[in-house]
Design an enzyme around this catalytic site. Sequence first.
Site, mmCIF file in Angstrom:
data_model
loop_
_atom_site.group_PDB
_atom_site.id
_atom_site.type_symbol
_atom_site.label_atom_id
_atom_site.label_comp_id
_atom_site.label_asym_id
_atom_site.label_seq_id
_atom_site.Cartn_x
_atom_site.Cartn_y
_atom_site.Cartn_z
ATOM 1 N N LYS A 1 0.909 -1.135 0.075
ATOM 2 C CA LYS A 1 0.184 -0.151 -0.057
ATOM 3 C C LYS A 1 0.747 1.343 -0.067
ATOM 4 O O LYS A 1 0.582 2.245 -0.651
ATOM 5 C CB LYS A 1 -0.980 0.080 1.286
ATOM 6 C CG LYS A 1 -1.944 -1.189 1.511
ATOM 7 C CD LYS A 1 -2.988 -1.259 0.406
ATOM 8 C CE LYS A 1 -3.997 -2.174 0.890
ATOM 9 N NZ LYS A 1 -3.690 -3.694 0.728
HETATM 10 C C1 LIG Z 1 -4.278 -4.702 0.135
HETATM 11 C C2 LIG Z 1 -3.531 -5.906 0.191
HETATM 12 C C3 LIG Z 1 -3.437 -6.896 -0.755
HETATM 13 C C4 LIG Z 1 -4.789 -7.131 -1.748
HETATM 14 O O1 LIG Z 1 -4.452 -5.781 -2.840
HETATM 15 P P1 LIG Z 1 -5.601 -5.431 -3.783
HETATM 16 O O2 LIG Z 1 -5.295 -4.233 -4.349
HETATM 17 O O3 LIG Z 1 -6.790 -5.080 -2.833
HETATM 18 O O4 LIG Z 1 -6.200 -6.551 -4.516
HETATM 19 C C5 LIG Z 1 -2.636 -8.166 -0.764
HETATM 20 N N1 LIG Z 1 -1.867 -8.136 0.063
HETATM 21 C C6 LIG Z 1 -1.687 -7.258 1.182
HETATM 22 C C7 LIG Z 1 -0.433 -7.597 1.938
HETATM 23 C C8 LIG Z 1 -2.332 -6.269 1.234
HETATM 24 O O5 LIG Z 1 -1.956 -5.302 2.123
#
Ligand SMILES: *Cc1c(COP(=O)(O)O)cnc(C)c1O
Length: 470
Positions: free
Chosen positions: A116
Site C-alpha cells: 500500500k
Molecule cells: C491490500 C493488500 C492486498 C490486496 O490488494 P488489492 O489491491 O486489494 O487486490 C494483498 N496483500 C496485502 C499484504 C495487502 O495489504
Amino acid sequence: MIVPMRYVSTRGHSPDHDFSGVLLAGLAEDGGLYMPESWPVFSADDWRALRGLPYPELAARVMAPFMAGAIDAETLHRLCREAYAGFTHPATVPLVQIDRDLYVQELFHGPTLAFKDMAMQLLGRLFDHVLTAQDRRVTIVGATSGDTGSAAIEACRDRDRLDVVILHPLGRTSEVQRRQMTTVRAPNIANLALEGTFDDCQDMVKAMFADLPFRTDLQLSAVNSINWARVAAQIPYYVAAALALGAPDREVAFAVPTGNFGNVFAAWAARRMGLPIARLAIGANRNDILARFLASNDMSVRTVAPSLSPSMDIQVSSNFERLLFELLGRDPERCAAIMIGFRRDGRMAVPDAAWRDATSLFHGLTLDDPATEAAIRRLHREARYLADPHTAIGIEAGRACALPGVPMVAMATAHPAKFPEAMLAATGHRPDLPPHLADLYEREERYRVVPNRLAAVEDAVRAAVLKNAA
Ligand SMILES: *Cc1c(COP(=O)(O)O)cnc(C)c1O
C-alpha cells in the site's frame, strides 16, 4: 505537446474531471469509478527508453500521461523522488529469483511494510500539492482492517492541508497493524477504535459521506482503493519488472495476491499500455469470489471468513468494475446495470463473451489456510525465501499458472514481520521487524474508543479536526 487527460465514470453519469479532480473525488458522483478517457500506449522504443532508470524517474515517466494537464512532469518527478526516498531498499522494488523462471518482486520496503505504501506515499504528496494550489484543506476519513490505515497515516502525517481520521474495529486488527497506526505522533492524525466490526467501520465512513452538511463542513475526502491515483501509482512497478526481464522484446507474466482487485488491475493497465504481459495469475484465500468467477463465471457474494491473509478477506472486489467496463467495450449503461444488479442480488451475470475474454488473460488459484501455511514452509525450506501469507498465495498462484518459457513474477505485498504468528507457526521462526520499527512494541499508543453510533463517530471526527484548527 501535452494532451490533457480527462476521466470518465464507469457508469456514465458523472461530470468528467482532470486528474486533480479524480484524485480529490475518489468515487464518481454516480457511484461509478473513474477511468482515463483513453489509454496512453507506449511503443517498443518508448519502453526501451525507460530501461535502467532509477525507480522514481521511471515511475514519473510511466504516470505522466495520466496526470497531463494537472501535474507538470517536473513536479511529478520531484514528488516521486520524495515518495520513494523513504524506502529502505536501494532498488525500491527489488526482484528476487526463487526458481527457474520464477521471480518475486518485493513491494514491501516502504515505511509500513506493505505494498500500500507504493501508492499511498505518492498520494499524500499529490493531495498536498493539489490542495496547496487550490488553497484548500480536507479531512480524510477511512476505515481499515489493517494495512490501508497505517499506509495512509504514514503518508499523510505532518502534511499541512490534511487531517486524517482512521477507524479500525476495536480488538480486531493484528497487534503490529494496530500499533503502526496508534503510535504515530502527529498533530493531524487521529485513530478511532470502533466498538464493532470492519464492516461497521466501512458503514460509518459511508454514512459520514452521505451526511451532506457534515461532509461539506469537514470537506471529507478518501484515499481508499477505488481512487484512480492509487491504481496509477501501481502501474510502474510492473513496468520495472518487465523491463528487467527483457520486455518489450520478451513476454512476461505476473501473479498477484488479490483482494480489492486494485493491484492486479494496475497490471492489466500496464498491458493495455502496450507492455507484453502474457498472463495474469490471481491468488485468493478462502474468500475466493474472483477465482470462482474465473473458473465458472460465478460472481456471487458469500460471507467473509477470516484467514491468515486478512488483507484479502474481501468478498466484493471494488476495482473489478473497472475491468468489467473494459470487457463491455466501455459501455457505461451496461456496466451500471450489471453493477446495480450485483448490489441488489449479490451475484452478477457477466456476458459470456466478456467472461471468455477475461479468462484468456486471468487465471486464478485458491489456497485455504493449511495450504497457505504449507506453502510458506516449503518456500522457506526449499527456496530459503520468507514469504508472508499473502505473498505465499501469490507465489503459489504463479507456479500453478506459469506459461512455459515465460518468466513469472509474483508480487510480494507484505513483509513477513507483519504477520509474526503465521510465520512462527509455519517456519518455527519469528521474523524481526526492520530497524525503523524495532521498538514498535514499546511505543505509546493513542486512540479513542467510540461506540458504534454515527453521532458519536461524527463528534469524535469533529473534535479531532477542531483540535488542529485551534
Ligand atoms: C491490500 C493488500 C492486498 C490486496 O490488494 P488489492 O489491491 O486489494 O487486490 C494483498 N496483500 C496485502 C499484504 C495487502 O495489504
